[in-house]
Enzyme design. Structure first.
Site, PDB file in Angstrom:
ATOM      1  N   LYS A 158       4.447   6.195   1.550  1.00  0.00           N
ATOM      2  CA  LYS A 158       3.147   5.581   1.855  1.00  0.00           C
ATOM      3  C   LYS A 158       2.291   6.519   2.678  1.00  0.00           C
ATOM      4  O   LYS A 158       2.801   7.281   3.489  1.00  0.00           O
ATOM      5  CB  LYS A 158       3.338   4.305   2.691  1.00  0.00           C
ATOM      6  N   HIS A 208       5.152 -11.172  -1.080  1.00  0.00           N
ATOM      7  CA  HIS A 208       4.228 -10.598  -0.096  1.00  0.00           C
ATOM      8  C   HIS A 208       3.592 -11.790   0.633  1.00  0.00           C
ATOM      9  O   HIS A 208       2.762 -12.506   0.080  1.00  0.00           O
ATOM     10  CB  HIS A 208       3.177  -9.763  -0.826  1.00  0.00           C
ATOM     11  N   LYS A 237      -3.977  -6.933  -4.752  1.00  0.00           N
ATOM     12  CA  LYS A 237      -3.804  -8.381  -4.920  1.00  0.00           C
ATOM     13  C   LYS A 237      -4.770  -8.918  -5.976  1.00  0.00           C
ATOM     14  O   LYS A 237      -5.900  -8.471  -6.077  1.00  0.00           O
ATOM     15  CB  LYS A 237      -4.053  -9.085  -3.578  1.00  0.00           C
ATOM     16  N   GLU A 288       2.886  -4.285   7.597  1.00  0.00           N
ATOM     17  CA  GLU A 288       1.761  -3.637   8.269  1.00  0.00           C
ATOM     18  C   GLU A 288       0.836  -4.696   8.830  1.00  0.00           C
ATOM     19  O   GLU A 288       0.975  -5.889   8.523  1.00  0.00           O
ATOM     20  CB  GLU A 288       0.987  -2.722   7.312  1.00  0.00           C
ATOM     21  N   ARG A 292      -8.713  -6.252  10.253  1.00  0.00           N
ATOM     22  CA  ARG A 292     -10.035  -6.615   9.729  1.00  0.00           C
ATOM     23  C   ARG A 292      -9.942  -7.982   9.077  1.00  0.00           C
ATOM     24  O   ARG A 292      -8.860  -8.556   8.964  1.00  0.00           O
ATOM     25  CB  ARG A 292     -10.462  -5.593   8.666  1.00  0.00           C
ATOM     26  N   VAL A 295      -9.959  -9.850   2.214  1.00  0.00           N
ATOM     27  CA  VAL A 295     -10.643 -10.353   1.014  1.00  0.00           C
ATOM     28  C   VAL A 295     -10.324 -11.835   0.822  1.00  0.00           C
ATOM     29  O   VAL A 295     -11.195 -12.652   0.539  1.00  0.00           O
ATOM     30  CB  VAL A 295     -10.193  -9.558  -0.237  1.00  0.00           C
TER      31      VAL A 295
END
Length: 444
Positions: A158, A208, A237, A288, A292, A295
């Site tokens: 990553k 997830h 997603k 993680e 912010r 969406v």
């Protein structure tokens, strides 16, 4: 008190923020690239400032131009939305230096949580479960291969900074590692301007699950329940829902407590999301933290009744949270589908162009977050998302039926969209039964 907000973004999230500000009696300033001159957010804001040519690097990622627009317009705060500069610690620091309120966490918190290695160590120290992974930043394939051997295959490479599915590659065996590492690193450099990499054990067939956090500057931290974001393609997603059918009340409480613990350990303020991978046996691991608004925030707004954007602004204004943990109740079930300008039959090729005609559904329990209109030209320079279709019903089964009905009403002509593909997912027996994981799309 925040009196004027500049929205450093475009599209539906810019429109969403403008509407929240309008309801709060706060003036708004839109920024736009030359190609976005006629975009809806520029028409809805009180003022609009051009910040550069069409490419993001010259406009929506141009920190200097955005700060200049803020100072010239007299705005006292910037809302970064999601994407673009929303998780850029340098931008947040620039705002702090210019005495502009950044509607989000402090720059040093974005910096520490944006660095996956540092964030991981913070979580380990706080007692939050983490996936086995590299302890130090990795810059070359040789060092990475040594770390991968210690962690155990399969591994995922990553980008240490960034997200959104970019700069990520899985290596099933040592033979695959070098190619996977180099490809991911090139992507990371192009997307985020940084080639620092991180390696962790690849958890197979997980869900997830993410928890929405709100934290104020007075030490109060609450969670607003979870969102199941397992339906994704290439780590992007596609469908999100709340609550997750996979969580028992006991597991929800345990994961919620871990999320609050994680936010407190990071000295986090404002809205944020703690992302977990959940195994079938109930084990979960911190993945993680997104520093912010997400969406998919509307699904949480619908099941909790809490306006997340308004809370963000209040927190940035120094006000305490409007809610305590005991005030948060999950009611009913919400599902969101992302409607993108793309052609699923041609490997999801982006489909920019002019929308010649459109109709979007409405009615009880149906919400549309969008910035498109008939005659609008979708530019080729940005993310392909056109709209978010969100439904709410008293349970998951009814929410699925409502979403099917709403998707069936969507008309967007002139460009290709993924509406029919989303409809197929909603009708899949495994989706209906809730038997899903992050590999669902690949195995459809």
């Amino acid at each position: 008190m925040i009196g004027k907000v500049l929205i450093a973004n475009r599209g539906e999230i810019a429109v969403r923020i403008i509407r929240a500000c309008r309801e709060m009696g706060i003036e708004t300033v839109a920024v736009y690239s030359e190609t976005d001159r006629d975009a809806l957010h520029t028409q809805l804001a009180d003022e609009a400032v051009c910040i550069g040519p069409a490419p993001s690097s010259e406009s929506y990622l141009n920190m200097q131009n955005i700060i200049s627009a803020t100072l010239v317009s007299g705005a006292d705060a910037i809302h970064p939305g999601f994407g673009f500069l929303s998780e850029n610690s340098k931008f947040a620091e620039l705002c702090e230096q210019c005495n502009i309120t950044f509607i989000g966490p402090k720059s040093e918190v974005i910096q520490s949580l944006g660095n996956k290695s540092e964030a991981r160590n913070t979580m380990i120290n706080a007692g939050v479960p983490v996936i086995p992974g590299s302890k130090d930043p990795i810059y070359d394939a040789e060092t990475g291969a040594q770390a991968a051997a210690e962690i155990g295959y399969p591994v995922i490479v990553k980008a240490a900074l960034g997200g959104g599915g970019k700069g990520m590659r899985v290596a099933e065996t040592p033979e695959e590692f070098e190619n996977s590492f180099n490809t991911a690193q090139k992507e990371a450099q192009m997307a985020f301007g940084d080639n620092t990499m991180y390696i962790e054990h690849f958890v197979q067939h997980p869900r997830h699950i993410e928890f929405q956090i709100l934290a104020d500057e007075h030490g109060n931290v609450i969670h607003l329940g979870e969102r199941d974001c397992s339906i994704q393609r290439n780590h992007q997603k596609m469908i999100e829902e709340s609550p997750s059918i996979a969580l028992t009340p006991e597991l929800r409480e345990k994961m919620g407590e871990a999320a609050v613990k994680a936010a407190k350990a990071a000295h986090y303020t404002n809205a944020g999301t703690i992302e977990f991978l959940l195994e079938k046996n109930g084990n979960f691991y911190f993945m993680e933290m997104n520093t912010r608004i997400q969406v998919e925030h509307p699904v949480t707004e619908w099941v909790t009744g809490i306006d997340l954007v308004k809370e963000q602004i209040r927190i940035a204004d120094g006000q305490p949270l409007s809610y305590k943990q005991e005030d948060v109740h999950i009611t009913g079930h919400a599902i969101e589908c992302r409607i993108n300008a793309e052609n699923p039959a041609k490997n999801f090729r982006p489909s920019p162009g002019t929308i010649t005609d459109m109709y979007l559904p409405g009615g009880k329990g149906v919400r549309i977050d969008s910035a498109i209109y008939s005659g609008y030209t979708v530019p080729p320079y940005y993310d392909s998302m056109l709209a978010k279709l969100i439904v709410h019903a008293k349970n998951r089964s009814e929410a699925i039926k409502k979403m099917r009905s709403a998707l069936g009403e969507v008309i967007i002509e002139g460009i290709d969209t993924n509406v029919d593909y989303q409809y197929e997912i909603l009708n899949h027996p495994d989706f209906i039964s809730g038997n899903i994981d992050i590999e669902f799309i690949e195995n459809m």
